[in-house]
Each structure stands twice: as structure tokens, then as C-alpha cells.
Design a protein around this motif. Structure first.
Motif, PDB file in Angstrom:
ATOM      1  N   ARG A 229       0.790  -1.224   0.000  1.00 16.57           N
ATOM      2  CA  ARG A 229       0.000   0.000   0.000  1.00 16.57           C
ATOM      3  C   ARG A 229       0.823   1.274   0.000  1.00 16.57           C
ATOM      4  NH1 ARG A 229      -2.216  -4.028   2.666  1.00 16.57           N
ATOM      5  NH2 ARG A 229      -4.482  -4.400   2.636  1.00 16.57           N
ATOM      6  N   TRP A 230       2.025   1.211   0.520  1.00 15.63           N
ATOM      7  CA  TRP A 230       2.800   2.435   0.728  1.00 15.63           C
ATOM      8  C   TRP A 230       4.075   2.406  -0.118  1.00 15.63           C
ATOM      9  CZ3 TRP A 230       0.725  -0.308   4.996  1.00 15.63           C
ATOM     10  CH2 TRP A 230      -0.426   0.275   5.536  1.00 15.63           C
ATOM     11  N   ARG A 231       3.901   2.118  -1.396  1.00 17.53           N
ATOM     12  CA  ARG A 231       5.039   1.883  -2.284  1.00 17.53           C
ATOM     13  C   ARG A 231       5.967   3.093  -2.370  1.00 17.53           C
ATOM     14  NH1 ARG A 231       5.830   2.359  -7.953  1.00 17.53           N
ATOM     15  NH2 ARG A 231       7.297   0.832  -8.793  1.00 17.53           N
ATOM     16  N   GLU A 232       5.404   4.281  -2.493  1.00 21.07           N
ATOM     17  CA  GLU A 232       6.247   5.469  -2.648  1.00 21.07           C
ATOM     18  C   GLU A 232       7.127   5.695  -1.424  1.00 21.07           C
ATOM     19  OE1 GLU A 232       5.826  10.263  -3.633  1.00 21.07           O
ATOM     20  OE2 GLU A 232       4.097   8.936  -3.818  1.00 21.07           O
ATOM     21  N   ALA A 233       6.530   5.609  -0.222  1.00 21.10           N
ATOM     22  CA  ALA A 233       7.306   5.828   0.998  1.00 21.10           C
ATOM     23  C   ALA A 233       8.343   4.737   1.198  1.00 21.10           C
ATOM     24  CB  ALA A 233       6.370   5.893   2.208  1.00 21.10           C
ATOM     25  N   VAL A 234       7.994   3.489   0.911  1.00 15.06           N
ATOM     26  CA  VAL A 234       8.931   2.373   1.083  1.00 15.06           C
ATOM     27  C   VAL A 234      10.084   2.487   0.102  1.00 15.06           C
ATOM     28  CG1 VAL A 234       9.172  -0.122   0.798  1.00 15.06           C
ATOM     29  CG2 VAL A 234       7.274   0.803   2.134  1.00 15.06           C
ATOM     30  N   GLN A 235       9.793   2.794  -1.142  1.00 10.81           N
ATOM     31  CA  GLN A 235      10.869   2.884  -2.132  1.00 10.81           C
ATOM     32  C   GLN A 235      11.794   4.068  -1.843  1.00 10.81           C
ATOM     33  OE1 GLN A 235       9.229   2.677  -6.118  1.00 10.81           O
ATOM     34  NE2 GLN A 235       9.146   0.456  -5.998  1.00 10.81           N
ATOM     35  N   ARG A 236      11.226   5.187  -1.394  1.00 11.73           N
ATOM     36  CA  ARG A 236      12.101   6.320  -1.051  1.00 11.73           C
ATOM     37  C   ARG A 236      12.988   5.946   0.128  1.00 11.73           C
ATOM     38  NH1 ARG A 236      14.732   9.061  -3.635  1.00 11.73           N
ATOM     39  NH2 ARG A 236      12.901   9.259  -4.991  1.00 11.73           N
ATOM     40  N   SER A 237      12.446   5.210   1.085  1.00 12.89           N
ATOM     41  CA  SER A 237      13.263   4.780   2.224  1.00 12.89           C
ATOM     42  C   SER A 237      14.356   3.822   1.785  1.00 12.89           C
ATOM     43  CB  SER A 237      12.380   4.121   3.289  1.00 12.89           C
ATOM     44  OG  SER A 237      11.539   5.070   3.904  1.00 12.89           O
ATOM     45  N   ALA A 238      14.046   2.921   0.853  1.00 15.60           N
ATOM     46  CA  ALA A 238      15.064   1.991   0.351  1.00 15.60           C
ATOM     47  C   ALA A 238      16.188   2.742  -0.348  1.00 15.60           C
ATOM     48  CB  ALA A 238      14.420   0.985  -0.604  1.00 15.60           C
ATOM     49  N   ILE A 239      15.841   3.701  -1.198  1.00 16.72           N
ATOM     50  CA  ILE A 239      16.873   4.498  -1.874  1.00 16.72           C
ATOM     51  C   ILE A 239      17.710   5.256  -0.853  1.00 16.72           C
ATOM     52  CG2 ILE A 239      17.214   6.515  -3.371  1.00 16.72           C
ATOM     53  CD1 ILE A 239      14.812   5.558  -5.019  1.00 16.72           C
ATOM     54  N   THR A 240      17.072   5.765   0.178  1.00 19.78           N
ATOM     55  CA  THR A 240      17.801   6.521   1.199  1.00 19.78           C
ATOM     56  C   THR A 240      18.786   5.629   1.944  1.00 19.78           C
ATOM     57  OG1 THR A 240      15.891   7.993   1.441  1.00 19.78           O
ATOM     58  CG2 THR A 240      17.519   8.024   3.199  1.00 19.78           C
ATOM     59  N   LEU A 241      18.382   4.416   2.279  1.00 15.23           N
ATOM     60  CA  LEU A 241      19.311   3.474   2.918  1.00 15.23           C
ATOM     61  C   LEU A 241      20.476   3.153   1.984  1.00 15.23           C
ATOM     62  CD1 LEU A 241      16.912   0.941   4.679  1.00 15.23           C
ATOM     63  CD2 LEU A 241      18.195   2.817   5.712  1.00 15.23           C
ATOM     64  N   LYS A 242      20.179   2.953   0.716  1.00 15.04           N
ATOM     65  CA  LYS A 242      21.250   2.670  -0.249  1.00 15.04           C
ATOM     66  C   LYS A 242      22.205   3.849  -0.352  1.00 15.04           C
ATOM     67  CE  LYS A 242      23.150   0.200  -3.624  1.00 15.04           C
ATOM     68  NZ  LYS A 242      23.911  -1.037  -3.313  1.00 15.04           N
ATOM     69  N   LEU A 243      21.676   5.071  -0.336  1.00 21.96           N
ATOM     70  CA  LEU A 243      22.526   6.261  -0.401  1.00 21.96           C
ATOM     71  C   LEU A 243      23.483   6.355   0.774  1.00 21.96           C
ATOM     72  CD1 LEU A 243      20.116   9.124  -1.584  1.00 21.96           C
ATOM     73  CD2 LEU A 243      22.272   8.467  -2.671  1.00 21.96           C
ATOM     74  N   GLN A 586      17.997   9.778   8.792  1.00 21.02           N
ATOM     75  CA  GLN A 586      18.491   8.738   9.696  1.00 21.02           C
ATOM     76  C   GLN A 586      18.100   7.353   9.199  1.00 21.02           C
ATOM     77  OE1 GLN A 586      16.807   7.640  13.325  1.00 21.02           O
ATOM     78  NE2 GLN A 586      18.706   7.705  14.501  1.00 21.02           N
ATOM     79  N   ALA A 587      19.099   6.477   9.112  1.00 22.49           N
ATOM     80  CA  ALA A 587      18.847   5.113   8.636  1.00 22.49           C
ATOM     81  C   ALA A 587      17.840   4.397   9.527  1.00 22.49           C
ATOM     82  CB  ALA A 587      20.159   4.331   8.578  1.00 22.49           C
ATOM     83  N   PHE A 588      17.986   4.528  10.838  1.00 21.66           N
ATOM     84  CA  PHE A 588      17.085   3.899  11.797  1.00 21.66           C
ATOM     85  C   PHE A 588      15.616   4.132  11.414  1.00 21.66           C
ATOM     86  CE2 PHE A 588      18.857   3.104  16.371  1.00 21.66           C
ATOM     87  CZ  PHE A 588      18.988   1.758  16.063  1.00 21.66           C
ATOM     88  N   THR A 589      15.289   5.385  11.132  1.00 20.57           N
ATOM     89  CA  THR A 589      13.899   5.743  10.851  1.00 20.57           C
ATOM     90  C   THR A 589      13.414   5.092   9.569  1.00 20.57           C
ATOM     91  OG1 THR A 589      14.263   7.853  11.972  1.00 20.57           O
ATOM     92  CG2 THR A 589      12.306   7.666  10.594  1.00 20.57           C
ATOM     93  N   HIS A 590      14.227   5.163   8.529  1.00 24.07           N
ATOM     94  CA  HIS A 590      13.788   4.647   7.229  1.00 24.07           C
ATOM     95  C   HIS A 590      13.697   3.127   7.221  1.00 24.07           C
ATOM     96  CE1 HIS A 590      13.428   8.352   4.938  1.00 24.07           C
ATOM     97  NE2 HIS A 590      14.400   8.812   5.695  1.00 24.07           N
ATOM     98  N   LEU A 591      14.594   2.449   7.912  1.00 27.21           N
ATOM     99  CA  LEU A 591      14.488   0.984   7.957  1.00 27.21           C
ATOM    100  C   LEU A 591      13.262   0.565   8.753  1.00 27.21           C
ATOM    101  CD1 LEU A 591      15.476  -0.414  10.933  1.00 27.21           C
ATOM    102  CD2 LEU A 591      17.603   0.676  10.209  1.00 27.21           C
TER     103      LEU A 591
END
Length: 610
Positions: A229-243, A586-591
Motif C-alpha cells: 500500500r505504501w510503495r512510494e514511501a517504502v521505495q524512497r526509504s530503500a533508496i535513502t538506505l542505499k545512499l 536517519q537510517a534507523f527511521t527509514h528501515l
């Protein structure tokens, strides 16, 4: 001047370092050549003395908007004026998997409609503003050179353009302007460790770099298996962790910034540009749940190297954190010449918590390895030997006071969360040994696992409060314990957990946002207060989900999404005013966002199917 608000930034990077770009077109945080190198631009922490790289419409009178180019880490800052519309496109081409001092920060400047005049100001401040530099202007660009670092600024233009007549050097800084009409595209490339002087750079060249960078991110993101359901938020968080991942080693920084306060004007200002075993393990678990295996395999190698380096050490097989290359020199110092974000001093670089004993890291590391193996990663002999050594050490050392997950500086305690994660370490080690037929002292590991379980149930649960508490000698609640059902220590519907969650509802939760703990009730050795901790809020969503409180979980999750900044990024905490505070992003938040979204999605799907 007042520093730009933390949330008014987007993040770009090349998987070895990163930069923050404000909504008005200024690079005000950039460390080079690595995440944990001294800053070149640090206006985020001191606008007068930190340095910046600014591109914005001349004369003021504009509004700005910022977005990511879809499914990428390419940032677009758009400016709207009475004369026209323009934009600055910022990105860093991936630097590769080999450690290098060569990095490029590319800023494409474009007039979209009408006419635009942009003013440019490049004001580096090397080594956190502690080292002088010389500035050399040429026909094709500028060189900024200090004793330790050389940056080359190339101008992007076409052959018919004028030379750099509009550029001037002012006390080591460079100022200039770009006058464009609709359809024109120019720009600047800031390059470290360039192999020559500034050179003519054509528009076609930066367009090609843009296309390759977009292609890299879209190709990587295509590996995600998330369709919820939350594809946009999840994908942005994944990119942020990768960054925030250092490609040469797989180490992941907790955040790309240092010194951003947990309380504006307070002293809780830490350097997060390092790899915490805990944060990296959690991040890999989140990426694994999205189908990204390479990052987990890299972390496994990185952890194995760290364990082998410390074989036989009395202080344990792992430090709690390392530099991104795996070294452990994190001496903490204070930058007295910087005022700090909105006057939040001291500004610290390095991290004095590196020598702390935090026993929970072993559970997080073993859990991430277990998940990786279950997802199909190999379990080589050397890796198993290293894991066995960790558990053998832990069997002798888990039952002692420690500093705990929050790195408090108020003395060691028998923290309940640390015990729970030691239980998880033995549990995952036992599962790996049995499921894969690996040699192990099963009786000893089983005995220690069971001892921990009994101890937590007998001493970690406060019967008057009917709740699990922060440590055995207190009645204070701790949001770290929200992970107890996540790791399987207790069922989310167990009565002991239900009353714990209800106690947290009353004391740690405010309009769905969650505090880590009450520092007044549990002194942590520091002055001041802090905001709600965004990791804990997303962990609360996961705990509510496992407690079958799905409507509460979904409401909390949806509320938390409103606290993201304009491009979907989160800092460490949220202040009483609702502003983002603490290191960013912050990685903690996005993961934790990723974990909460996946768990809640699955529970809602099951509910719909019933």
C-alpha cells in the motif's frame, strides 16, 4: 544568519559520500572524499563559517519547490519567478565499489520557461573550516586547494558561450551568474581528485551522466519485491538506505550528518557518520525484506572481517561502531569555532560512545545473518567459525551491566533490551546450526538462551507496573522493548505484552509519536530533553500490528507519514513543534518505516482475506 531548517533538504550521493541540498538551491553539507571525512560545505552547522555552494535566482523574489526525479536519487529544485521558471538538477554519479578520492557533484542549471538569471556562489571551508585554501581561476573553471584536498570546478557550457567574464574571486570564494532563456541548460561540476585542470565540459556530457545515474537507480530499485500500500514511501526509504551505504565495504552510516541536535540549543549533538553494527544489521534486514540480497552479503563479509580482527579480545568480538572502512579510531572532539545548528553547541565530530559495551548488537548481527541465510545467501565455513566465536564469547559475558542501545552516559545497567537481544543471538545461532548441520556446542548455547529467557521474565517484568521495564533496577519504561515480539521473544498477544503495550500507550506515546524513555525518570548523564524518536514510532506500529490492533497501527503509520519532509525523508526525532530534529536523514527511521509497512501490509491482507 539562521541555518536552513533540517527538513528543508534533499539528499544526493554516490555510495561513498553524500551531500544535502536546501530547498533554495544551496549545498550546505558535503564531506569529501568519504562520509566520515571533514566537511567542505558545512553551513548546515554554521552558516557564517561552514561554507556552501549556492545556486539560486538573482535578486530574490522567488518561490521554490523540490522533488526527486522519479525512482532515483536525482534531486530537482525548481524556482518560480515573475520572469520565468528554472531549475537546478543535482546528482552524483555512483563512484563504484573501489574506494576512491574521485567524486563528482553535478549541478545542472536550466531555464524552463521565460528568462532566468541565476547567481552562483562557491565558498568552500576545508576541514570543518579549519584549513585555509587558495583559489585559482582559469578560462574553464576554478581550482580550490587546501593542504589535504583539491576541488576542481568545471563550467558546463556550449562553444558559443562567453568565457568566465562574469565570475570573480572574492577572498577565496567564487561568485558569478548565469543568464538563461527557455530551453537553455548549463551547469557546474565540482570534482575531487581531478586528473587535470578545469576543462571545457559540454552539455551533452552532463546529459549522458544524468542518464546513466538515473539508469543506475532505476535498475537497482527494480530489484524491490514490495508491492504493498505504501510503495512510494517504502521505495524512497530503500533508496535513502542505499545512499547511506559505503559501497567499497558495505558499511552503512547511521546518518550522513554530524552535530544536528536532539534538542535545539541543547548538548545532545552527536556524529552519526559511522557504521553502527546495530543500525547496519537492522538496515540489511529491511532491505532483505524488500528482496535486496547483495547488501546483506556485503554486511556479512564486513562483520566477519571485524570479528576476525578482534579474535581473542577481552572486550568482545565487536565494537559497537566503526568508521566506514572498518577502522575503529573514532576519537571525539569538539569544533569550538562553530556555533552549531541554531546555536546548538557543542558540535561534536568523532564519537566517544564507540568504546561502550552494548550487548544487544550481537542479537541484531546474528538475526541479520540468519535472515540472510534463509533468503538464500551462503553460510561459508569461515563465516560460521566467526559466528560460533561470537556466541562462545557471549555465553561467558552476557550477564553483566552495559550501556544499552541508547548509548546513555549515566553508567552501566542490566538493560532488559540487551538481554532480549542476547537471547535472540543464541536463538538464531542454534537455528543456523541445526538447520544447516554446523558443528556447535548446542547444549551450552541452549542453556544460555534459556537462562536469559527466565531471567528477563523474572526480573525484567515489573509486577506492580505490569510491564517490562528498561532495566532490572528501575520501573522506567523503554520503547526499545517494542521489538520484543518482533524478534520472537514474546507473542504480541501475550497478556504480559498487552499490559506492557498499554503502559507505553499511557506514558511514552503522544498523538501516536513515541518517546524512547523519560530521561527525568531514568537519568542518562546528559542535560536537556529530546523529541519523540521516529524509529520508536515505526516500531510501535509493528508492535500494534503483532498485538492485532490493526486500526491503531494503521492510524499511527498514516499519521507518521505526515511528518516526512517534502521529499519523503526523516531525521532522527520530531520536536514538540512537529519539526524534524537530530541527524538527517536517519537510517534507523527509514528501515523501521520499511519494516512497519511490510508487517502492516501483510496483516491487513490477512484480515481482508478472512
Amino acid at each position: 544568519m539562521l541555518e536552513t531548517a533540517i527538513a528543508e533538504h534533499g539528499l544526493i550521493g554516490d555510495l561513498q559520500t553524500a551531500a544535502l541540498v536546501t530547498t533554495d538551491g544551496s549545498v550546505d553539507w558535503f564531506c569529501c572524499p568519504r562520509f566520515d571525512s571533514p566537511s567542505v560545505f558545512g553551513a548546515l552547522l554554521d552558516d557564517d563559517h561552514g561554507g556552501h555552494f549556492r545556486i539560486r535566482p538573482a535578486g530574490g523574489g522567488y518561490t521554490s519547490k523540490q522533488m526527486y526525479f522519479p525512482d532515483t536519487a536525482v534531486l530537482v529544485t525548481r524556482f518560480l519567478t515573475e520572469a520565468g521558471v528554472g531549475q537546478v538538477v543535482d546528482f552524483m554519479p555512483p563512484a563504484g565499489n573501489a574506494a576512491t578520492d574521485h567524486h563528482r557533484l553535478i549541478r545542472i542549471v536550466q531555464c524552463v520557461r521565460g528568462r532566468m538569471s541565476f547567481e552562483v556562489e562557491v565558498a568552500p571551508r576545508f576541514d570543518y573550516g579549519r584549513r585555509p585554501h587558495r583559489t585559482e581561476l582559469s578560462d574553464n573553471g576554478v581550482v580550490f586547494a587546501s593542504e589535504t584536498l583539491r576541488l576542481t570546478l568545471h563550467v558546463v557550457r556550449e562553444p558559443a558561450d562567453e568565457r568566465l567574464a562574469q565570475v570573480r574571486v572574492d577572498d577565496g570564494d567564487v561568485r558569478g551568474s548565469l543568464d538563461l532563456v527557455a530551453g537553455q541548460l548549463r551547469g557546474l561540476v565540482l570534482e575531487s581528485a581531478a586528473d587535470g585542470p578545469p576543462r571545457e565540459t559540454r552539455v551533452a556530457e552532463v546529459r549522458a551522466l544524468f542518464d546513466r545515474t538515473v539508469g543506475f537507480w532505476r535498475s537497482w530499485l527494480a530489484g524491490s519485491t514490495y508491492t504493498g500500500r505504501w510503495r512510494e514511501a517504502v521505495q524512497r526509504s530503500a533508496i535513502t538506505l542505499k545512499l547511506m551505504t559505503y559501497a567499497p565495504t558495505g558499511g552503512l552510516v547511521a546518518a550522513p550528518t554530524a552535530g544536528l541536535p536532539e534538542q535545539v540549543g541543547g548538548e545532545r549533538n552527536w556524529d552519526y557518520r559511522y557504521t553502527w553494527v546495530r543500525d547496519a544489521s537492522f538496515s540489511v534486514q529491511a532491505l532483505l525484506r524488500l528482496g535486496f540480497l547483495d547488501e546483506a552479503e556485503q554486511l556479512g563479509r564486513w562483520l566477519g572481517d571485524r570479528v576476525r580482527e578482534r579474535a581473542g579480545s577481552d572486550s568482545g568480538p565487536l565494537n559497537i561502531m566503526y568508521r566506514i572502512d572498518g577502522s575503529s579510531d573514532l576519537k571525539e572532539e569538539v569544533l569550538d569555532h562553530w556555533r552549531g545548528y541554531r546555536g546548538s553547541a557543542p558540535v561534536r565530530v568523532g564519537n566517544g560512545a564507540a568504546e561502550q559495551l552494548q550487548l544487544d548488537i550481537y542479537g541484531e548481527a546474528l538475526d541479520s545473518m540468519y535472515r540472510g541465510v534463509r533468503a538464500g545467501l551462503p553460510l561459508p565455513h569461515a563465516g560460521w567459525t566467526a559466528l560460533s566465536g561470537v556466541l562462545d564469547w557471549l555465553a561467558d559475558n552476557w550477564d553483566q551491566p552495559e550501556e544499552g542501545i541508547w548509548e546513555t552516559r549515566g553508567g552501566r545497567q542490566p538493560f532488559t533490551y540487551g538481554r532480549v537481544m542476547c537471547w535472540a543471538a543464541f536463538d538464531r545461532g542454534l537455528r543456523l546450526a541445526v538447520e544447516h548441520g554446523r558443528p556447535a556446542p548446542l547444549e551450552r548455547w541452549t542453556a544460555e538462551r534459556d537462562r536469559i529467557y527466565q531471567q528477563v521474565m523474572e526480573r525484567g517484568f515489573h509486577f506492580r507496573r505490569q510491564a517490562f521495564v528498561q532495566h532490572y533496577d528501575t520501573d522506567v519504561l523503554d520503547a526499545a522493548l517494542l521489538r520484543m515480539p518482533t524478534v520472537g521473544f514474546i507473542d504480541g498477544r501475550d497478556p504480559m505484552w498487552s499490559t506492557t503495550l498499554q503502559a507505553m500507550d499511557r506514558e511514552l506515546v503522544t498523538d501516536s509519536l513515541v518517546y524512547r524513555y523519560n530521561p527525568e525518570a531514568s537519568p542518562d548523564g546528559l542535560r536537556g530533553e529530546e523529541g519523540t524518536f521516529s524509529l520508536c514510532t515505526f516500531s510501535y506500529v509493528d508492535a500494534l500490528t503483532r498485538a492485532a490492533r490493526l486500526q491503531d497501527a494503521r492510524t499511527t503509520f498514516e499519521k507518521m507519514l505526515t511528518y516526512a519532509n517534502h521529499v519523503g525523508l526523516y531525521s532522527e526525532e520530531i520536536a514538540l513543534t512537529g519539526e524534524q530534529i537530530g541527524n538527517f536523514p536517519q537510517a534507523f527511521t527509514h528501515l523501521a518505516l520499511i519494516d512497519a509497512a511490510i508487517s502492516l501490509d501483510a496483516a491487513l491482507d490477512r484480515q481482508a482475506a478472512d
